[in-house]
Design a protein around this motif. Structure first.
Motif, PDB file in Angstrom:
ATOM      1  N   PHE A  34      -8.483   2.624   3.391  1.00  0.00           N
ATOM      2  CA  PHE A  34      -8.601   3.211   4.487  1.00  0.00           C
ATOM      3  C   PHE A  34      -8.597   2.736   5.563  1.00  0.00           C
ATOM      4  O   PHE A  34      -7.621   2.535   6.520  1.00  0.00           O
ATOM      5  CB  PHE A  34      -8.566   4.930   4.185  1.00  0.00           C
ATOM      6  CG  PHE A  34      -7.740   6.064   4.404  1.00  0.00           C
ATOM      7  CD1 PHE A  34      -6.070   5.830   4.293  1.00  0.00           C
ATOM      8  CD2 PHE A  34      -8.107   7.023   5.397  1.00  0.00           C
ATOM      9  CE1 PHE A  34      -5.887   7.012   4.683  1.00  0.00           C
ATOM     10  CE2 PHE A  34      -7.638   7.351   5.802  1.00  0.00           C
ATOM     11  CZ  PHE A  34      -6.389   7.924   4.955  1.00  0.00           C
ATOM     12  N   THR A  35      -9.846   2.369   6.386  1.00  0.00           N
ATOM     13  CA  THR A  35      -9.647   1.767   7.309  1.00  0.00           C
ATOM     14  C   THR A  35      -9.076   0.751   6.995  1.00  0.00           C
ATOM     15  O   THR A  35      -8.294   0.477   8.701  1.00  0.00           O
ATOM     16  CB  THR A  35     -11.107   1.532   7.312  1.00  0.00           C
ATOM     17  OG1 THR A  35     -12.587   1.901   7.575  1.00  0.00           O
ATOM     18  CG2 THR A  35     -11.602   0.692   9.009  1.00  0.00           C
ATOM     19  N   ARG A  36      -8.671  -0.274   7.217  1.00  0.00           N
ATOM     20  CA  ARG A  36      -7.779  -1.823   7.347  1.00  0.00           C
ATOM     21  C   ARG A  36      -5.913  -0.380   7.623  1.00  0.00           C
ATOM     22  O   ARG A  36      -6.091  -1.035   8.996  1.00  0.00           O
ATOM     23  CB  ARG A  36      -7.711  -2.505   5.989  1.00  0.00           C
ATOM     24  CG  ARG A  36      -8.989  -3.723   6.498  1.00  0.00           C
ATOM     25  CD  ARG A  36      -9.480  -4.280   5.426  1.00  0.00           C
ATOM     26  NE  ARG A  36      -9.446  -4.493   4.071  1.00  0.00           N
ATOM     27  CZ  ARG A  36      -8.744  -3.932   2.760  1.00  0.00           C
ATOM     28  NH1 ARG A  36      -7.241  -4.736   3.435  1.00  0.00           N
ATOM     29  NH2 ARG A  36      -8.603  -3.743   2.144  1.00  0.00           N
ATOM     30  N   VAL A  37      -5.994   0.336   6.627  1.00  0.00           N
ATOM     31  CA  VAL A  37      -4.190   0.667   6.880  1.00  0.00           C
ATOM     32  C   VAL A  37      -4.454   1.215   8.725  1.00  0.00           C
ATOM     33  O   VAL A  37      -3.411   0.873   8.924  1.00  0.00           O
ATOM     34  CB  VAL A  37      -4.338   2.047   5.748  1.00  0.00           C
ATOM     35  CG1 VAL A  37      -2.932   2.254   5.909  1.00  0.00           C
ATOM     36  CG2 VAL A  37      -3.640   1.001   4.301  1.00  0.00           C
ATOM     37  N   TYR A  59       0.603  -1.131   0.068  1.00  0.00           N
ATOM     38  CA  TYR A  59       0.124  -0.323   0.249  1.00  0.00           C
ATOM     39  C   TYR A  59       0.543   1.129  -0.035  1.00  0.00           C
ATOM     40  O   TYR A  59       0.989   1.964  -0.567  1.00  0.00           O
ATOM     41  CB  TYR A  59      -0.608  -0.074   1.194  1.00  0.00           C
ATOM     42  CG  TYR A  59      -1.846   1.401   1.191  1.00  0.00           C
ATOM     43  CD1 TYR A  59      -2.493   1.258   0.727  1.00  0.00           C
ATOM     44  CD2 TYR A  59      -1.217   2.418   1.967  1.00  0.00           C
ATOM     45  CE1 TYR A  59      -3.443   2.908   0.755  1.00  0.00           C
ATOM     46  CE2 TYR A  59      -2.062   3.682   2.648  1.00  0.00           C
ATOM     47  CZ  TYR A  59      -3.012   3.834   1.788  1.00  0.00           C
ATOM     48  OH  TYR A  59      -3.687   4.943   1.728  1.00  0.00           O
ATOM     49  N   PHE A  60       1.742   1.587   0.329  1.00  0.00           N
ATOM     50  CA  PHE A  60       2.665   2.275   1.081  1.00  0.00           C
ATOM     51  C   PHE A  60       3.343   2.451  -0.851  1.00  0.00           C
ATOM     52  O   PHE A  60       3.478   3.810  -0.060  1.00  0.00           O
ATOM     53  CB  PHE A  60       3.878   2.305   1.823  1.00  0.00           C
ATOM     54  CG  PHE A  60       3.018   2.532   3.719  1.00  0.00           C
ATOM     55  CD1 PHE A  60       2.172   3.034   3.505  1.00  0.00           C
ATOM     56  CD2 PHE A  60       3.229   1.770   4.264  1.00  0.00           C
ATOM     57  CE1 PHE A  60       0.996   3.641   4.599  1.00  0.00           C
ATOM     58  CE2 PHE A  60       2.976   1.773   5.857  1.00  0.00           C
ATOM     59  CZ  PHE A  60       1.890   2.692   5.455  1.00  0.00           C
ATOM     60  N   ILE A 120      -4.741  -1.590  -5.395  1.00  0.00           N
ATOM     61  CA  ILE A 120      -3.582  -1.794  -4.907  1.00  0.00           C
ATOM     62  C   ILE A 120      -2.370  -2.525  -5.426  1.00  0.00           C
ATOM     63  O   ILE A 120      -1.575  -1.865  -6.037  1.00  0.00           O
ATOM     64  CB  ILE A 120      -2.549  -2.804  -3.316  1.00  0.00           C
ATOM     65  CG1 ILE A 120      -3.718  -1.951  -2.133  1.00  0.00           C
ATOM     66  CG2 ILE A 120      -1.159  -2.629  -2.842  1.00  0.00           C
ATOM     67  CD1 ILE A 120      -3.746  -2.623  -1.359  1.00  0.00           C
ATOM     68  N   HIS A 121      -3.022  -3.812  -6.124  1.00  0.00           N
ATOM     69  CA  HIS A 121      -2.308  -4.233  -6.895  1.00  0.00           C
ATOM     70  C   HIS A 121      -2.737  -4.112  -8.347  1.00  0.00           C
ATOM     71  O   HIS A 121      -2.081  -5.210  -9.703  1.00  0.00           O
ATOM     72  CB  HIS A 121      -1.697  -5.760  -6.952  1.00  0.00           C
ATOM     73  CG  HIS A 121      -1.953  -6.012  -5.601  1.00  0.00           C
ATOM     74  ND1 HIS A 121      -0.222  -5.588  -4.781  1.00  0.00           N
ATOM     75  CD2 HIS A 121      -2.444  -6.331  -4.154  1.00  0.00           C
ATOM     76  CE1 HIS A 121       0.128  -5.617  -3.498  1.00  0.00           C
ATOM     77  NE2 HIS A 121      -1.411  -6.664  -3.099  1.00  0.00           N
ATOM     78  N   GLY A 133       3.210   6.267  -2.567  1.00  0.00           N
ATOM     79  CA  GLY A 133       4.517   7.492  -2.431  1.00  0.00           C
ATOM     80  C   GLY A 133       4.607   7.314  -1.358  1.00  0.00           C
ATOM     81  O   GLY A 133       5.027   8.194  -0.786  1.00  0.00           O
ATOM     82  N   TYR A 134       4.345   6.624   0.328  1.00  0.00           N
ATOM     83  CA  TYR A 134       4.842   7.133   1.240  1.00  0.00           C
ATOM     84  C   TYR A 134       6.153   6.201   1.876  1.00  0.00           C
ATOM     85  O   TYR A 134       6.038   5.005   1.999  1.00  0.00           O
ATOM     86  CB  TYR A 134       3.295   6.274   2.462  1.00  0.00           C
ATOM     87  CG  TYR A 134       3.806   6.975   3.822  1.00  0.00           C
ATOM     88  CD1 TYR A 134       3.931   8.307   3.915  1.00  0.00           C
ATOM     89  CD2 TYR A 134       3.487   6.144   4.705  1.00  0.00           C
ATOM     90  CE1 TYR A 134       3.890   8.419   5.465  1.00  0.00           C
ATOM     91  CE2 TYR A 134       3.292   6.335   5.835  1.00  0.00           C
ATOM     92  CZ  TYR A 134       3.618   7.514   6.301  1.00  0.00           C
ATOM     93  OH  TYR A 134       3.910   7.683   7.555  1.00  0.00           O
TER      94      TYR A 134
END
Length: 258
Positions: free
Chosen positions: A75-78, A7-8, A60-61, A12-13
């Motif tokens: 976003f909740t799960r992240v 995810y990051f 994501i993929h 780009g995090y």
């Protein structure tokens, strides 16, 4: 659970993995810049699977975007994985509705996130008006973000989110996936729409009308042909355009001028 590394990389995090407001703000800015809002699967009558595995495979993929239930469930799960306390809320969309329009079902999914002793409104899945920063749950206070100014107004039983635009304060929504993705009256079943918000501009596509709202500049609108729509979906919104989308794209190109 969610693959935070994947995810990051997608958004780009590379910052801290903690439950701080700084981390929340950083993720909230990067997510809508990297993963566009789109509901093409609804338009193609494929339905939308919001199981975690399906959402991760797509957003994501798979080089795709999604609509609010996909974005905000991811976003909740992240955020939960990082240690935030997250509560899902249902919202009634008021965007582009006349003031006297009857109340609509609550078909929008938003989040209340607890961080550093305060509750924040988070929403990375609201198209061309998407938040680029979390908002404090404080009523009657103008909250400034890079792209727009917002305020939460107290209404009977909850809060109303408004955004400042050229015409003044415009209601966005007031604080059920199946209805939104499959019901014949859902606008996602009839409209090609896509949105992406980057640090420099908001981009929006409705049928064949492509709009750019620069952070510092005059909004522009273009009418695109089918090839132009396909190029924008691929190059501006970063979508993995499929050959099977072509009939849908050609239909959108025939939309009459607004």
């Amino acid at each position: 659970m969610v693959d935070l590394d994947a995810y990051f990389a997608r958004i780009g995090y590379a910052g801290p993995r903690d439950a701080s407001i700084a981390t929340l703000r950083a993720l909230h800015a990067l997510h809508p810049a990297a993963i566009p809002f789109e509901a093409i699967d609804c338009l193609l009558d494929r339905g939308v699977d919001i199981s975690p595995a399906a959402v991760d495979a797509k957003l994501i993929h798979g080089g795709r975007g999604g609509y609010c239930f996909e974005h905000n469930s991811l976003f909740t799960r992240v955020l939960t994985e990082l240690g935030f306390q997250v509560e899902g809320l249902a919202a009634r969309v008021r965007w582009n509705a006349p003031p006297d329009a009857p109340a609509q079902p609550r078909t929008h999914h938003v989040l209340k996130v607890a961080a550093e002793g305060q509750d924040w409104l988070a929403d990375v899945g609201f198209g061309g008006c998407v938040l680029t920063a979390p908002l404090r749950f404080a009523s009657d206070v103008i909250q400034v973000t890079d792209h727009d100014n917002y305020r939460l107004l107290a209404i009977p039983g909850g809060l109303s989110l408004e955004v400042r635009r050229e015409a003044g304060w415009v209601p966005a929504y007031e604080m059920a996936n199946w209805f939104t993705s499959t019901h014949p009256t859902s606008h996602f079943r009839h409209n090609l729409l896509c949105a992406r918000t980057t640090p420099t501009a908001r981009y929006g596509l409705l049928f064949n009308r492509f709009t750019t709202r620069p952070l510092d500049g005059t909004p522009t609108k273009q009418i695109l042909d089918a090839d132009g729509i396909e190029a924008v979906l691929r190059d501006t919104f970063g979508l993995a355009v499929e050959p099977s989308w072509r009939p849908m794209i050609e239909g959108a190109a025939e939309a009459p001028p607004a």
